[in-house]
Design a protein around this motif. Structure first.
Motif, mmCIF file in Angstrom:
data_model
loop_
_atom_site.group_PDB
_atom_site.id
_atom_site.type_symbol
_atom_site.label_atom_id
_atom_site.label_comp_id
_atom_site.label_asym_id
_atom_site.label_seq_id
_atom_site.Cartn_x
_atom_site.Cartn_y
_atom_site.Cartn_z
ATOM 1 N N ASP A 192 52.579 84.266 -94.615
ATOM 2 C CA ASP A 192 52.738 83.043 -95.400
ATOM 3 C C ASP A 192 52.807 81.812 -94.498
ATOM 4 O O ASP A 192 52.204 80.777 -94.798
ATOM 5 C CB ASP A 192 54.006 83.106 -96.258
ATOM 6 N N ALA A 193 53.545 81.927 -93.397
ATOM 7 C CA ALA A 193 53.672 80.796 -92.470
ATOM 8 C C ALA A 193 52.316 80.447 -91.860
ATOM 9 O O ALA A 193 51.965 79.264 -91.732
ATOM 10 C CB ALA A 193 54.686 81.119 -91.378
ATOM 11 N N ILE A 194 51.546 81.442 -91.481
ATOM 12 C CA ILE A 194 50.222 81.207 -90.893
ATOM 13 C C ILE A 194 49.283 80.592 -91.924
ATOM 14 O O ILE A 194 48.582 79.609 -91.640
ATOM 15 C CB ILE A 194 49.635 82.509 -90.319
ATOM 16 N N ASP A 195 49.259 81.153 -93.114
ATOM 17 C CA ASP A 195 48.352 80.668 -94.151
ATOM 18 C C ASP A 195 48.671 79.237 -94.575
ATOM 19 O O ASP A 195 47.792 78.522 -95.060
ATOM 20 C CB ASP A 195 48.373 81.595 -95.363
ATOM 21 N N ALA A 196 49.915 78.804 -94.380
ATOM 22 C CA ALA A 196 50.315 77.442 -94.745
ATOM 23 C C ALA A 196 49.968 76.409 -93.668
ATOM 24 O O ALA A 196 50.085 75.205 -93.908
ATOM 25 C CB ALA A 196 51.818 77.406 -95.024
ATOM 26 N N LEU A 197 49.530 76.857 -92.492
ATOM 27 C CA LEU A 197 49.225 75.923 -91.401
ATOM 28 C C LEU A 197 47.992 75.089 -91.712
ATOM 29 O O LEU A 197 46.954 75.620 -92.112
ATOM 30 C CB LEU A 197 48.975 76.680 -90.093
ATOM 31 N N ALA A 198 48.111 73.797 -91.485
ATOM 32 C CA ALA A 198 46.922 72.935 -91.516
ATOM 33 C C ALA A 198 46.105 73.267 -90.270
ATOM 34 O O ALA A 198 46.671 73.659 -89.233
ATOM 35 C CB ALA A 198 47.337 71.470 -91.518
ATOM 36 N N PRO A 199 44.785 73.138 -90.329
ATOM 37 C CA PRO A 199 43.942 73.523 -89.186
ATOM 38 C C PRO A 199 43.997 72.523 -88.028
ATOM 39 O O PRO A 199 43.112 71.691 -87.860
ATOM 40 C CB PRO A 199 42.543 73.619 -89.801
ATOM 41 N N MET A 200 45.069 72.616 -87.262
ATOM 42 C CA MET A 200 45.198 71.802 -86.045
ATOM 43 C C MET A 200 45.856 72.664 -84.982
ATOM 44 O O MET A 200 46.600 73.589 -85.293
ATOM 45 C CB MET A 200 45.988 70.524 -86.295
ATOM 46 N N ASP A 201 45.552 72.370 -83.728
ATOM 47 C CA ASP A 201 46.103 73.165 -82.627
ATOM 48 C C ASP A 201 47.626 73.139 -82.691
ATOM 49 O O ASP A 201 48.239 72.069 -82.754
ATOM 50 C CB ASP A 201 45.598 72.638 -81.288
ATOM 51 N N THR A 202 48.218 74.335 -82.673
ATOM 52 C CA THR A 202 49.642 74.502 -82.952
ATOM 53 C C THR A 202 50.279 75.452 -81.949
ATOM 54 O O THR A 202 49.675 76.449 -81.565
ATOM 55 C CB THR A 202 49.823 75.091 -84.377
ATOM 56 N N LEU A 203 51.504 75.145 -81.558
ATOM 57 C CA LEU A 203 52.328 76.037 -80.746
ATOM 58 C C LEU A 203 53.535 76.433 -81.583
ATOM 59 O O LEU A 203 54.214 75.567 -82.147
ATOM 60 C CB LEU A 203 52.793 75.345 -79.460
ATOM 61 N N VAL A 204 53.779 77.741 -81.674
ATOM 62 C CA VAL A 204 54.947 78.255 -82.391
ATOM 63 C C VAL A 204 55.824 78.996 -81.388
ATOM 64 O O VAL A 204 55.358 79.921 -80.723
ATOM 65 C CB VAL A 204 54.539 79.216 -83.533
ATOM 66 N N VAL A 205 57.078 78.589 -81.275
ATOM 67 C CA VAL A 205 58.051 79.297 -80.443
ATOM 68 C C VAL A 205 58.761 80.274 -81.372
ATOM 69 O O VAL A 205 59.411 79.869 -82.338
ATOM 70 C CB VAL A 205 59.052 78.333 -79.775
ATOM 71 N N THR A 206 58.606 81.559 -81.087
ATOM 72 C CA THR A 206 59.052 82.578 -82.032
ATOM 73 C C THR A 206 59.573 83.813 -81.309
ATOM 74 O O THR A 206 60.013 83.719 -80.155
ATOM 75 C CB THR A 206 57.896 82.892 -83.030
ATOM 76 N N HIS A 233 48.944 79.041 -80.721
ATOM 77 C CA HIS A 233 49.625 79.585 -79.543
ATOM 78 C C HIS A 233 51.004 80.071 -79.988
ATOM 79 O O HIS A 233 51.759 79.317 -80.592
ATOM 80 C CB HIS A 233 49.778 78.515 -78.460
ATOM 81 N N LEU A 234 51.309 81.315 -79.689
ATOM 82 C CA LEU A 234 52.591 81.919 -80.036
ATOM 83 C C LEU A 234 53.353 82.187 -78.752
ATOM 84 O O LEU A 234 52.885 82.932 -77.895
ATOM 85 C CB LEU A 234 52.372 83.215 -80.816
ATOM 86 N N LEU A 235 54.501 81.573 -78.614
ATOM 87 C CA LEU A 235 55.315 81.674 -77.406
ATOM 88 C C LEU A 235 56.615 82.395 -77.749
ATOM 89 O O LEU A 235 57.378 81.945 -78.613
ATOM 90 C CB LEU A 235 55.610 80.276 -76.863
ATOM 91 N N ARG A 236 56.845 83.528 -77.078
ATOM 92 C CA ARG A 236 58.114 84.222 -77.301
ATOM 93 C C ARG A 236 59.210 83.454 -76.577
ATOM 94 O O ARG A 236 59.040 83.002 -75.442
ATOM 95 C CB ARG A 236 58.057 85.659 -76.788
ATOM 96 N N HIS A 237 60.337 83.330 -77.236
ATOM 97 C CA HIS A 237 61.490 82.634 -76.650
ATOM 98 C C HIS A 237 61.832 83.214 -75.281
ATOM 99 O O HIS A 237 61.491 84.355 -74.964
ATOM 100 C CB HIS A 237 62.701 82.712 -77.575
ATOM 101 N N GLY A 238 62.544 82.429 -74.480
ATOM 102 C CA GLY A 238 62.986 82.890 -73.170
ATOM 103 C C GLY A 238 64.164 83.841 -73.290
ATOM 104 O O GLY A 238 64.676 84.112 -74.382
ATOM 105 N N ALA A 239 64.577 84.346 -72.156
ATOM 106 C CA ALA A 239 65.663 85.338 -72.136
ATOM 107 C C ALA A 239 66.948 84.781 -72.742
ATOM 108 O O ALA A 239 67.357 83.666 -72.435
ATOM 109 C CB ALA A 239 65.925 85.779 -70.703
ATOM 110 N N PRO A 240 67.584 85.583 -73.598
ATOM 111 C CA PRO A 240 68.896 85.195 -74.110
ATOM 112 C C PRO A 240 69.973 85.572 -73.089
ATOM 113 O O PRO A 240 69.724 86.332 -72.154
ATOM 114 C CB PRO A 240 69.030 86.017 -75.387
#
Length: 189
Positions: free
Chosen positions: A125-139, A7-14
């Protein structure tokens, strides 16, 4: 093979929305942080990662507190570095230069900024380094597009068609193995 959810979550409004902010560490609004926490509330994950920029890290901290997770900060999930365009609105950029950038961000990066290929490589590179578990990335929006490029094969022209406003949540299912792949399973705005 069941894969795992990314899950990729874009940061909130600055505080100052609508500006090119890559390396700029823009302050998030309280409302932006709250919007991210609401988006993540129904997402069950075992790992929480965030860009080290405070507009992402603060949202990840709030999400982590609500879900009992400690976020890991990872600079590979940063936005594209916009060089001399940092802190400027698109309307302040010379239109021809901006048009060249949108047409080919690798050949025509912002002056003194990062090429699209560099952003795509570090997110890959960041994606390929992920272990296979459900993940949320705030980006950031650019990093989310780079992830779609890596996982789904979209080219930059196709990626600009994705509307990823502040607080947008993009969910993918990732498969690894002999035939790796990804499928978009949701986009919540």
């Amino acid at each position: 093979m069941t894969g795992f959810a990314l899950h990729l979550l874009r940061h909130g409004a600055p505080v100052q929305p609508g500006l090119f902010m890559g390396r700029t560490d823009g302050v998030p609004t309280t409302e932006g942080i709250d919007a991210c926490a609401r988006q993540a509330a129904g997402v069950g994950v075992r790992r929480l990662i965030a860009s080290d920029k405070q507009r992402c890290a603060r949202a990840a901290k709030a999400i982590g507190e609500a879900q009992g997770l400690t976020p890991t900060l990872d600079a590979r999930w940063r936005e594209l570095d916009f060089g001399s365009w940092e802190g400027q609105a698109a309307s302040a950029i010379e239109p021809e230069a901006l048009g060249r950038f949108w047409a080919d961000p690798d050949l025509h990066p912002p002056p003194g900024g990062e090429r699209w290929g560099s952003l795509a490589a570090r997110v890959s590179d960041a994606i390929d380094a992920l272990a296979p578990m459900d993940t949320l990335v705030v980006t950031h929006g650019g990093a989310m597009r780079a992830a779609l490029h890596h996982l789904c094969g979209f080219d930059p022209h196709q990626l600009w068609a994705f509307d990823l406003p502040y607080g947008a949540l993009l969910s993918l299912r990732i498969w690894r193995g002999d035939r790796p792949g990804a499928q978009i399973i949701g986009l919540r705005i």
